[in-house]
Design a protein around this motif. Structure first.
Motif, short mmCIF file in Angstrom:
data_model
loop_
_atom_site.label_atom_id
_atom_site.label_comp_id
_atom_site.label_asym_id
_atom_site.label_seq_id
_atom_site.Cartn_x
_atom_site.Cartn_y
_atom_site.Cartn_z
N GLY A 14 0.80 -1.22 0.00
CA GLY A 14 0.00 0.00 0.00
C GLY A 14 0.83 1.26 0.00
N ARG A 79 -7.41 6.96 -5.01
CA ARG A 79 -7.36 6.31 -3.70
C ARG A 79 -6.90 4.86 -3.75
NH1 ARG A 79 -9.72 8.58 0.48
NH2 ARG A 79 -10.73 10.58 0.24
N ARG A 80 -6.77 4.30 -4.93
CA ARG A 80 -6.42 2.88 -5.06
C ARG A 80 -4.98 2.73 -5.54
NH1 ARG A 80 -11.68 3.06 -7.16
NH2 ARG A 80 -10.89 3.17 -9.30
N ARG A 81 -4.25 1.85 -4.91
CA ARG A 81 -2.84 1.63 -5.23
C ARG A 81 -2.64 1.24 -6.69
NH1 ARG A 81 -0.29 -3.15 -4.94
NH2 ARG A 81 -1.84 -3.96 -3.52
N GLY A 84 -3.86 4.59 -8.62
CA GLY A 84 -3.51 5.89 -8.07
C GLY A 84 -2.19 6.43 -8.55
N TYR A 113 -1.42 4.47 0.34
CA TYR A 113 -2.83 4.24 0.08
C TYR A 113 -3.54 3.64 1.28
CZ TYR A 113 -1.41 5.32 -4.61
OH TYR A 113 -0.90 5.96 -5.70
N SER A 116 -3.98 6.74 3.42
CA SER A 116 -4.61 7.79 2.61
C SER A 116 -3.89 9.12 2.78
CB SER A 116 -6.09 7.93 2.97
OG SER A 116 -6.78 6.75 2.70
#
Length: 125
Positions: A14, A79-81, A84, A113, A116
């Motif tokens: 992440g 917001r998503r690895r 993003g 991620y 955040s």
């Protein structure tokens, strides 16, 4: 891609650097978009104004705080690895980069991620 299907700098936890060393060298170059005519318009100009007021060399920016600054939600892809990295890239052809952090003289150096949060820094001069 590295073995295991992970992008360079992304160990699947992440977090990860956005660029390998060759791209990092490019991020240290001055960005030509600073001070252009767009400055007063658009939601990402609010981010540029915010970052111009930061005195430190690095800025840790929570996604929720960024949403407050720009006055709207981040796209889900930010917001998503897996997706993003493209949204957070220091590409001057991406509106959020050009009118936001690059316009203020900053680059995104890392995104977590899980927590955040994005880490921005001023390139060395």
């Amino acid at each position: 891609m590295e073995a295991g299907g992970h992008r360079n700098g992304d160990g699947g936890d992440g977090t990860g650097d956005l660029f390998d060393e060759s791209r990092e060298a490019d991020a240290n170059q001055p960005v030509a978009v600073r001070g252009t005519a767009f400055r007063g318009a658009g939601k990402y100009a609010a981010l540029a104004r915010h970052l111009e007021g930061v005195e430190e060399a690095t800025c840790e920016l929570q996604f929720t705080r960024l949403e407050e600054i720009i006055g709207s939600d981040l796209p889900g892809s930010a917001r998503r690895r897996r997706t993003g990295w493209l949204w957070w890239t220091n590409d001057p052809y991406q509106t959020q980069a050009k009118n936001g952090w690059l316009a203020a003289g900053w680059v995104v150096s890392n995104v977590d991620y899980v927590k955040s949060v994005a880490l921005l820094r001023r390139p060395s001069r």
